[in-house]
Design a protein around this motif. Sequence first.
Motif, short mmCIF file in Angstrom:
data_model
loop_
_atom_site.label_atom_id
_atom_site.label_comp_id
_atom_site.label_asym_id
_atom_site.label_seq_id
_atom_site.Cartn_x
_atom_site.Cartn_y
_atom_site.Cartn_z
N ALA A 288 4.23 -11.69 -2.33
CA ALA A 288 3.06 -11.31 -1.52
C ALA A 288 2.63 -9.85 -1.71
O ALA A 288 2.53 -9.10 -0.75
CB ALA A 288 3.34 -11.59 -0.04
N PRO A 289 2.37 -9.45 -2.96
CA PRO A 289 1.93 -8.07 -3.17
C PRO A 289 0.50 -7.84 -2.67
O PRO A 289 -0.32 -8.75 -2.70
CB PRO A 289 1.99 -7.91 -4.70
CG PRO A 289 1.75 -9.30 -5.22
CD PRO A 289 2.41 -10.22 -4.23
N ASP A 290 0.27 -6.62 -2.21
CA ASP A 290 -1.11 -6.19 -1.92
C ASP A 290 -1.75 -5.64 -3.19
O ASP A 290 -2.98 -5.68 -3.34
CB ASP A 290 -1.10 -5.08 -0.86
CG ASP A 290 -0.46 -5.54 0.43
OD1 ASP A 290 -0.94 -6.53 1.00
OD2 ASP A 290 0.51 -4.89 0.87
N LEU A 291 -0.91 -5.07 -4.06
CA LEU A 291 -1.39 -4.37 -5.25
C LEU A 291 -0.49 -4.65 -6.45
O LEU A 291 0.73 -4.77 -6.30
CB LEU A 291 -1.37 -2.85 -5.02
CG LEU A 291 -2.30 -2.26 -3.97
CD1 LEU A 291 -1.92 -0.80 -3.71
CD2 LEU A 291 -3.76 -2.37 -4.43
N CYS B 266 -5.15 -10.15 -5.39
CA CYS B 266 -4.77 -8.85 -4.82
C CYS B 266 -5.45 -7.74 -5.62
O CYS B 266 -6.22 -8.01 -6.55
CB CYS B 266 -3.25 -8.68 -4.78
SG CYS B 266 -2.45 -8.62 -6.37
N GLY B 267 -5.21 -6.49 -5.26
CA GLY B 267 -5.85 -5.37 -5.94
C GLY B 267 -5.06 -4.90 -7.14
O GLY B 267 -3.88 -5.25 -7.31
N VAL C 294 -2.25 4.03 -3.41
CA VAL C 294 -1.35 3.17 -2.62
C VAL C 294 -1.36 3.68 -1.19
O VAL C 294 -1.03 4.85 -0.95
CB VAL C 294 0.08 3.23 -3.20
CG1 VAL C 294 1.04 2.42 -2.34
CG2 VAL C 294 0.10 2.74 -4.65
N THR C 295 -1.70 2.82 -0.25
CA THR C 295 -1.64 3.24 1.16
C THR C 295 -0.23 2.99 1.68
O THR C 295 0.46 2.07 1.23
CB THR C 295 -2.67 2.46 2.01
OG1 THR C 295 -2.57 1.08 1.69
CG2 THR C 295 -4.08 2.93 1.75
N ALA D 123 1.93 -0.43 1.75
CA ALA D 123 1.39 -1.45 0.83
C ALA D 123 2.52 -2.02 -0.02
O ALA D 123 3.42 -1.30 -0.46
CB ALA D 123 0.32 -0.84 -0.07
N ARG D 124 2.46 -3.34 -0.24
CA ARG D 124 3.47 -4.03 -1.08
C ARG D 124 2.96 -4.02 -2.52
O ARG D 124 1.86 -4.51 -2.79
CB ARG D 124 3.66 -5.46 -0.59
CG ARG D 124 4.21 -5.54 0.83
CD ARG D 124 4.16 -6.97 1.38
NE ARG D 124 4.99 -7.89 0.61
CZ ARG D 124 6.30 -8.04 0.81
NH1 ARG D 124 6.92 -7.33 1.75
NH2 ARG D 124 6.99 -8.90 0.09
N VAL D 125 3.77 -3.46 -3.42
CA VAL D 125 3.31 -3.21 -4.79
C VAL D 125 4.26 -3.85 -5.81
O VAL D 125 5.49 -3.71 -5.68
CB VAL D 125 3.22 -1.70 -5.08
CG1 VAL D 125 2.68 -1.44 -6.49
CG2 VAL D 125 2.35 -0.99 -4.04
N GLY E 231 4.36 3.52 -0.49
CA GLY E 231 4.30 2.09 -0.77
C GLY E 231 5.68 1.48 -0.88
O GLY E 231 6.69 2.18 -0.98
#
Length: 174
Positions: free
Chosen positions: A52-55, A76-77, A112-113, A116-118, A143
């Motif tokens: 489940a990455p955000d980025l 995702c981004g 990266v905020t 955030a999951r990267v 992150g």
Amino acid sequence: MTEQLDLAALIRDVPDFPTEGIVFKDVMPLIADPAAFRETVDRLAAWAGPRAPDLILGAEARGFIFGGALAYALGCGFVTARKPGKLPWETIEARYDLEYGTDSLEVHVDAVTPGARVIVLDDVLATGGTAGAKIELVERLGGVVVGALFVIELTFLHGRDRIAGTDVHALIAY
Ligand code: AMP
């Protein structure tokens, strides 16, 4: 279940590139082949999706190719790590050793905020220096690195040891 393509058959060994003694793993034939490129991205997505990455964070240049496609597949981004001086906005930098030479990478300070999951992604895990620098940059920005993902791992260079503590996966190991 459909039979898996032999992705390794489309990776070309180029001896003594870019310097003598290095066997360069050239992924250009792999990404030029429509079915193989799609399957590569699908297999990357199968591992990355459950995390489940955000980025996705990819470094130039081949990390952009796989990373952009993977981010699209996952919805995702995508954020970039680049060689110094390439990014237009304010950056932070991490230095690292390569299998051949030393270098550094930069990311935008707002790439990266916090929280955030990267997933950090590259075509090849060699010594782990590049991946280590990317992980450092993500963590300095707050992150959370939820995986380090590669198309190819050169296991004899023990890159995993350099990024111990990170969940690592490669589609093809040599
Ligand atoms: P490392 O930092 O040593 O893990 O090296 C990883 C980076 O260097 C990746 O971005 C690769 O694209 C590139 N690289 C290092 N060694 C090779 C190799 N033998 N074949 C292709 N690319 C390599």
